[in-house]
Scaffold this motif. Sequence first.
Motif, short mmCIF file in Angstrom:
data_model
loop_
_atom_site.label_atom_id
_atom_site.label_comp_id
_atom_site.label_asym_id
_atom_site.label_seq_id
_atom_site.Cartn_x
_atom_site.Cartn_y
_atom_site.Cartn_z
N LEU A 81 -4.15 11.51 -5.96
CA LEU A 81 -5.30 10.68 -5.59
C LEU A 81 -5.11 9.22 -6.00
O LEU A 81 -5.49 8.31 -5.26
CB LEU A 81 -6.58 11.24 -6.23
N LEU A 82 -4.50 8.98 -7.16
CA LEU A 82 -4.29 7.61 -7.62
C LEU A 82 -3.36 6.83 -6.70
O LEU A 82 -3.67 5.71 -6.30
CB LEU A 82 -3.75 7.60 -9.05
N TRP A 83 -2.21 7.41 -6.38
CA TRP A 83 -1.30 6.61 -5.56
C TRP A 83 -1.71 6.55 -4.10
O TRP A 83 -1.44 5.57 -3.42
CB TRP A 83 0.17 7.01 -5.75
N ILE A 84 -2.40 7.55 -3.60
CA ILE A 84 -2.93 7.47 -2.23
C ILE A 84 -4.02 6.41 -2.16
O ILE A 84 -4.07 5.61 -1.23
CB ILE A 84 -3.44 8.84 -1.76
N ARG A 85 -4.89 6.39 -3.16
CA ARG A 85 -5.96 5.38 -3.19
C ARG A 85 -5.37 3.97 -3.30
O ARG A 85 -5.83 3.06 -2.63
CB ARG A 85 -6.89 5.67 -4.37
N ALA A 86 -4.36 3.81 -4.14
CA ALA A 86 -3.73 2.49 -4.28
C ALA A 86 -3.04 2.08 -2.99
O ALA A 86 -3.09 0.91 -2.60
CB ALA A 86 -2.73 2.52 -5.43
N ALA A 87 -2.41 3.03 -2.29
CA ALA A 87 -1.73 2.71 -1.04
C ALA A 87 -2.72 2.33 0.06
O ALA A 87 -2.43 1.46 0.89
CB ALA A 87 -0.88 3.88 -0.59
N LEU A 88 -3.89 2.95 0.05
CA LEU A 88 -4.90 2.62 1.06
C LEU A 88 -5.56 1.26 0.79
O LEU A 88 -5.92 0.55 1.72
CB LEU A 88 -5.96 3.71 1.12
N ARG A 89 -5.72 0.91 -0.47
CA ARG A 89 -6.37 -0.36 -0.82
C ARG A 89 -5.45 -1.56 -0.60
O ARG A 89 -5.86 -2.58 -0.11
CB ARG A 89 -6.84 -0.35 -2.26
N THR A 90 -4.20 -1.43 -1.05
CA THR A 90 -3.25 -2.53 -0.97
C THR A 90 -2.01 -2.04 -0.23
O THR A 90 -1.35 -1.12 -0.69
CB THR A 90 -2.84 -2.98 -2.39
N PRO A 91 -1.69 -2.66 0.90
CA PRO A 91 -0.55 -2.17 1.70
C PRO A 91 0.79 -2.18 0.95
O PRO A 91 1.60 -1.29 1.13
CB PRO A 91 -0.50 -3.12 2.89
N GLY A 92 1.04 -3.12 0.07
CA GLY A 92 2.31 -3.19 -0.64
C GLY A 92 2.28 -2.58 -2.02
O GLY A 92 3.14 -2.87 -2.85
N ALA A 93 1.31 -1.74 -2.29
CA ALA A 93 1.15 -1.19 -3.65
C ALA A 93 2.29 -0.28 -4.06
O ALA A 93 2.61 -0.17 -5.23
CB ALA A 93 -0.17 -0.43 -3.76
N LEU A 94 2.93 0.38 -3.10
CA LEU A 94 4.00 1.32 -3.43
C LEU A 94 5.39 0.73 -3.22
O LEU A 94 6.37 1.45 -3.17
CB LEU A 94 3.85 2.60 -2.61
N ASP A 95 5.47 -0.61 -3.11
CA ASP A 95 6.78 -1.25 -3.00
C ASP A 95 7.55 -1.03 -4.28
O ASP A 95 7.03 -1.22 -5.38
CB ASP A 95 6.63 -2.74 -2.73
N MET A 96 8.81 -0.67 -4.14
CA MET A 96 9.64 -0.38 -5.31
C MET A 96 10.32 -1.65 -5.80
O MET A 96 11.38 -2.02 -5.32
CB MET A 96 10.67 0.69 -4.97
N THR A 97 9.72 -2.32 -6.71
CA THR A 97 10.33 -3.47 -7.37
C THR A 97 11.12 -2.97 -8.57
O THR A 97 10.92 -1.83 -9.01
CB THR A 97 9.25 -4.48 -7.80
N PRO A 98 12.01 -3.77 -9.13
CA PRO A 98 12.77 -3.30 -10.30
C PRO A 98 11.88 -2.87 -11.47
O PRO A 98 12.19 -1.92 -12.17
CB PRO A 98 13.64 -4.50 -10.67
N SER A 99 10.76 -3.56 -11.67
CA SER A 99 9.89 -3.17 -12.78
C SER A 99 9.23 -1.82 -12.53
O SER A 99 9.11 -1.00 -13.44
CB SER A 99 8.84 -4.25 -13.02
N VAL A 100 8.81 -1.58 -11.31
CA VAL A 100 8.20 -0.29 -10.97
C VAL A 100 9.24 0.82 -11.06
O VAL A 100 8.97 1.90 -11.60
CB VAL A 100 7.58 -0.34 -9.55
N ASP A 101 10.44 0.55 -10.58
CA ASP A 101 11.50 1.54 -10.65
C ASP A 101 11.85 1.87 -12.09
O ASP A 101 12.06 3.03 -12.44
CB ASP A 101 12.73 1.03 -9.91
#
Length: 130
Positions: free
Chosen positions: A21-41
């Motif tokens: 639910l958290l990552w689906i909600r974040a993806a729906l709110r912000t289109p680039g929320a699941l972009d894999m940047t080095p810090s996220v990775d």
Amino acid sequence: MTTRSSANLPIAMVLLGTGSLLWIRAALRTPGALDMTPSVDGCLTVGIVGVLLALLHGITYPTALLSIAAPIALVQFLATGGSGVAFLPVLGIELTALGLFGLPLSRLPRRRPAVTAPARSLSAAHSAPS
């Protein structure tokens, strides 16, 4: 390998549902929320691999979550400055992965306790010739 516990399945289901639910909600709110940047990775690698290594070393699932995943999530939250935009997708993906780890752990066979036999002395069983 860690032992099976009756608490593993409910914990895994809660983590899986909450994380999804958290990552689906974040993806729906912000289109680039699941972009894999080095810090996220890096955050995902530390959070997921740390718990996986703890499980492989025999730490129980709930203990691994409390002793490794919770402090890592706290550091991630503090590092992002409390901004929900960067923290919630990472937390959601981590919780989903940790929930997926817990599903097979709830179905593992229980370990049998090791049987301890009394120690025997070799000198009493085989006397040396004099």
